[in-house]
Design an enzyme around this catalytic site. Structure first.
Site, PDB file in Angstrom:
ATOM      1  N   PHE A  92      -7.235  10.858   8.369  1.00  0.00           N
ATOM      2  CA  PHE A  92      -7.819   9.563   8.720  1.00  0.00           C
ATOM      3  C   PHE A  92      -7.017   8.418   8.080  1.00  0.00           C
ATOM      4  CE2 PHE A  92     -10.905   6.098   8.072  1.00  0.00           C
ATOM      5  CZ  PHE A  92     -11.239   5.867   9.395  1.00  0.00           C
ATOM      6  N   GLU A  93      -6.626   8.612   6.817  1.00  0.00           N
ATOM      7  CA  GLU A  93      -5.795   7.602   6.136  1.00  0.00           C
ATOM      8  C   GLU A  93      -4.483   7.417   6.876  1.00  0.00           C
ATOM      9  OE1 GLU A  93      -3.542   6.929   1.851  1.00  0.00           O
ATOM     10  OE2 GLU A  93      -4.670   8.760   2.231  1.00  0.00           O
ATOM     11  N   GLN A  94      -3.847   8.494   7.302  1.00  0.00           N
ATOM     12  CA  GLN A  94      -2.582   8.417   8.039  1.00  0.00           C
ATOM     13  C   GLN A  94      -2.748   7.623   9.332  1.00  0.00           C
ATOM     14  OE1 GLN A  94      -1.302  12.177   9.480  1.00  0.00           O
ATOM     15  NE2 GLN A  94       0.452  11.358  10.591  1.00  0.00           N
ATOM     16  N   TYR A 132       0.876  -1.165   0.000  1.00  0.00           N
ATOM     17  CA  TYR A 132       0.000   0.000   0.000  1.00  0.00           C
ATOM     18  C   TYR A 132       0.921   1.224   0.000  1.00  0.00           C
ATOM     19  CZ  TYR A 132      -3.606   3.324   1.516  1.00  0.00           C
ATOM     20  OH  TYR A 132      -4.450   4.395   1.598  1.00  0.00           O
ATOM     21  N   ALA A 143      -3.277   3.767   8.593  1.00  0.00           N
ATOM     22  CA  ALA A 143      -2.094   3.104   8.022  1.00  0.00           C
ATOM     23  C   ALA A 143      -0.990   2.954   9.059  1.00  0.00           C
ATOM     24  CB  ALA A 143      -1.597   3.882   6.806  1.00  0.00           C
TER      25      ALA A 143
END
Length: 565
Positions: free
Chosen positions: A468-470, A388, A473
Site C-alpha cells: 500500500f505504501e508503494q 520521504y 508513493a
C-alpha cells in the site's frame, strides 16, 4: 585619168590587205582574258584602240591565215572591231588575233578567249567569276558585271541568286537597283557567291546571260585612338613610409611605338618632383587577359611621405584631344574587421567554454550558488519534510551495505545533521498507534522529494513489505507529479529485470545515483561526489554545516571502515 587613180588606190589597199599578219607590229597577248559561258553569247573587243574611220580591222584565230567572216548569219563573225560568238561553244576557246592596219602601218594584238561550263550542281564556275572584298557593317553594291554590250536599258528582268538560291527580297537587307544588288549592313553571313541572270534576245534568238561575283566579307578592326584605362581618377591607400608602384596602362590598336605618355605631379614631370624617391620606368608593351594591346609605364615611390597624401599623380596621354587620368594617395582607413573577428571568436570561445564548464561542473555550480546566495526552501508551499525515504526491508543478511543502516544512520547523518534537510523515514518518524495508510498519505503530501533506495536482486512482489505504501508513493511521484523522485542504488550490482515498472520508469527518465563508498568519515562527507548528486536533486536546504563527521555506528570508529553484523 580619174578612173586610173581610183584603180591604183584599190590595188594599193588590196596589196596591204594581203600583207601577212606576221609582218605587223605585235603587241603580244592582252592581259585581261575573256570568259564566256557555254551556250551564251559572248562579245570580245579588239584591245587596240583605233579610229575605225582611219583603220581597217580583221580577226583571225591564232595560227590561222583565214580571217573571221563579217557575215552576221555566221555563229562567229566580226562586227567592226568586235568579235561576236552567238552562242559560244567549248571548242571556241583559244587565242584570237586582232589586226589593225592602214596605208601607213599594221598592228596586232592577241586575246585569249575561254569558253567554260558551270560546275556540276552549281550555277557558276569558281574559275570564271568576279570577286570583291567588303568590310563588315557597310553597305555593299554587287554589280551584274560585263553587260554594257548586251543591256538595252531594260534591267527589270534581272534575277539574283546567292549560292544558286533565289535572293529573298521584301526586307531592308537586299534591294535591287538597275543592274546592281544592294546589301545593307553586311555581316559575315552575307559572304558568298551572288549570280545575276538576265534574259537576252539576239536577232530573235532567246538566250540567258549570267554573271557571278564572289563577295568576301572581312571584319576590319576599327582603328581607335589610344586611351588610358588605368588609373581611373580614383584613390589608393598607402601606409606612411611604405613603397608604392603606380601603373599607367594605355590601350591601343596597331603599333604602339608612336604613343607618347608620361607621369606628372603638381604640374611638373614626375622626375622633377623628388628625384631621390620618385622614379618612372620606360614604357613597355603588354597584353591584357582579353587580348587588348597595352603599353604600361610605372611610377615608383620608394617612400611615402606626408606631402604625398591628397596629391594627384597624373598620367598624361598625348593624343588628338589629349587625355589625363590621376590617382590619389590616401591614408589607410583603420581596419576594425580583424578586431571584430577576434572579439566574436573570443566571445564564441567564452560561450563554448562556459557551456562546457557548466556541463562538467553543473552540480558544483548549483550547490555553490545555493550556499553563497542563501537559497532557502520556501515555507509557503506547505511542506514539512524535504524528502520521504522509501526503502525495502533488507532480506539479504550477507549484504555489504545493509539497507537499514544506510537509511536509518547514514542518510540522517549527512542530509539532516550536516546539510540541514528534514527527512521522513517510515519506521522512525511515525507516532505509535497511527494508521499506516493515513501516515503515508499525509507525509507524502507534506514532502518535497521521494528518495527510493534499491539494493541487490529483488522481485516485484518482495520489493516492499508494505504494498500500500508503494502504490501511494509511486502514484504521487509518477502520476500526480506532486513530488520528484530520487533513485539511489545502494549496492554495486542491481538487476532491474524483476523490479516494478514504476522503478524502471524512474531510472529511465531521471537516472540513478550509485553509492560506491564505504562507511567511513571520507565517504560520509557532504562534499563527496555521491552526496553532491543527492544534494543537487534535493531542494535548497534550510542550513548547511561544514563540520566533520563525529559519530560511531555499531562497533566502528572513524576513519575505519564500518562493519555491521
Amino acid at each position: 585619168m580619174k578612173s586610173v587613180l581610183v584603180f591604183s588606190i584599190c590595188i594599193m589597199f588590196a596589196s596591204l590587205a594581203s600583207v601577212n599578219a606576221e609582218e605587223c607590229l605585235d603587241y603580244g597577248v592582252e592581259a585581261r582574258w575573256s570568259y564566256i559561258l557555254e551556250g551564251q553569247p559572248g562579245f570580245v573587243h579588239c584591245p587596240l584602240k583605233v579610229d575605225p574611220l582611219s583603220y581597217n580591222v580583221t580577226w583571225s584565230e591564232n595560227g590561222s591565215t583565214v580571217h573571221v567572216t563579217a557575215e552576221r548569219q555566221s555563229r562567229i563573225y566580226r562586227d567592226g572591231s568586235m568579235l561576236r560568238f552567238v552562242p559560244a561553244r567549248l571548242g571556241d576557246s583559244g587565242y584570237y588575233s586582232c589586226v589593225v592596219w592602214n596605208s601607213t602601218g599594221c598592228f596586232k594584238r592577241r586575246v585569249k578567249v575561254i569558253v567554260f561550263k558551270n560546275h556540276e550542281g552549281l550555277c557558276y564556275n569558281t574559275t570564271a567569276r568576279f570577286s570583291s572584298i567588303e568590310s563588315a557593317k557597310a553597305d555593299v553594291k554587287v554589280v551584274c558585271a560585263d553587260l554594257t554590250d548586251y543591256v538595252d536599258g531594260n534591267t527589270e528582268q534581272i534575277q539574283w541568286y546567292k549560292e544558286c538560291e533565289p535572293v529573298k527580297f521584301g526586307s531592308s537587307k537586299f534591294v535591287a537597283v538597275g543592274i546592281n544588288l544592294i546589301i545593307h549592313n553586311v555581316t559575315k553571313a552575307d559572304a558568298g557567291n551572288y549570280t545575276c541572270e538576265l534574259p537576252y534576245n539576239y536577232d530573235g534568238k532567246p538566250f540567258n546571260l549570267s554573271r557571278t561575283k564572289e563577295v568576301i566579307v572581312k571584319v576590319i578592326k576599327e582603328q581607335k585612338l589610344p586611351v588610358i584605362i588605368y588609373p581611373k581618377n580614383d584613390s589608393v591607400e598607402a601606409e606612411l613610409g611604405s613603397q608604392v608602384n603606380l601603373a599607367c596602362n594605355v590601350a591601343y590598336s596597331g603599333k604602339g611605338g608612336n604613343i607618347a605618355f608620361w607621369w606628372s605631379i603638381n604640374d611638373m614631370f614626375a622626375e622633377d618632383y623628388d628625384r631621390n624617391r620618385v622614379l618612372t620606368d620606360e614604357p613597355f608593351p603588354t597584353t591584357s587577359e582579353d587580348g587588348t594591346s597595352l603599353i604600361t609605364r610605372y611610377l615608383n615611390i620608394s617612400e611615402v611621405k606626408k606631402e604625398d597624401y591628397e596629391t594627384k599623380f597624373v598620367c598624361n596621354l598625348q593624343t588628338g584631344i589629349g587625355a589625363t587620368k590621376y590617382v590619389l594617395l590616401k591614408r589607410p582607413v583603420p581596419n576594425f574587421q580583424g578586431s571584430l573577428i577576434a572579439i566574436f571568436v573570443a566571445l564564441a570561445l567564452v560561450i563554448v567554454i562556459t557551456i562546457l564548464t557548466y556541463k562538467l561542473f553543473k552540480i558544483d555550480i548549483v550547490l555553490w550558488h545555493r550556499q553563497n546566495f542563501l537559497y532557502r526552501t520556501s515555507k509557503e508551499d506547505g511542506k514539512i519534510y524535504d524528502a520521504y525515504v522509501m526503502f525495502p526491508k533488507s532480506r539479504n543478511k550477507e549484504s555489504v551495505y545493509p539497507t537499514d543502516t544506510f537509511v536509518l544512520k547514514v542518510l540522517p547523518e549527512v542530509l539532516e545533521r550536516q546539510c540541514g534537510y528534514k527527512l521522513f523515514i517510515f519506521g522512525r518518524d511515525e507516532l505509535p498507534g497511527e494508521a499506516i495508510a493515513d501516515v503515508i498519505d499525509e507525509t507524502m503530501n507534506q514532502s518535497r522529494r521521494l528518495i527510493i533506495v534499491v539494493t541487490g536482486i529483488q522481485s516485484s512482489d518482495d520489493f516492499f513489505e508494505d504494498a500500500f505504501e508503494q502504490q501511494i508513493a509511486l502514484y504521487d511521484a509518477l502520476v500526480s507529479n506532486k513530488v520528484k523522485a530520487i533513485l539511489i542504488e545502494l549496492e554495486k550490482i542491481v538487476d532491474y529485470t524483476n523490479m516494478p515498472e514504476s522503478i524502471k520508469y524512474i531510472k529511465q527518465k531521471q537516472g540513478v545515483i550509485k553509492w560506491r563508498g564505504e562507511f567511513t568519515d571520507r565517504s560520509l562527507l557532504p562534499n563527496t561526489r555521491f552526496w553532491k548528486n543527492v544534494r543537487y536533486r534535493m531542494p535548497p536546504a534550510q542550513r548547511f554545516s561544514s563540520r566533520r563527521l563525529d559519530f560511531q555506528v555499531g562497533t566502528f570508529s572513524t576513519p575505519h571502515i564500518i562493519k555491521v553484523t
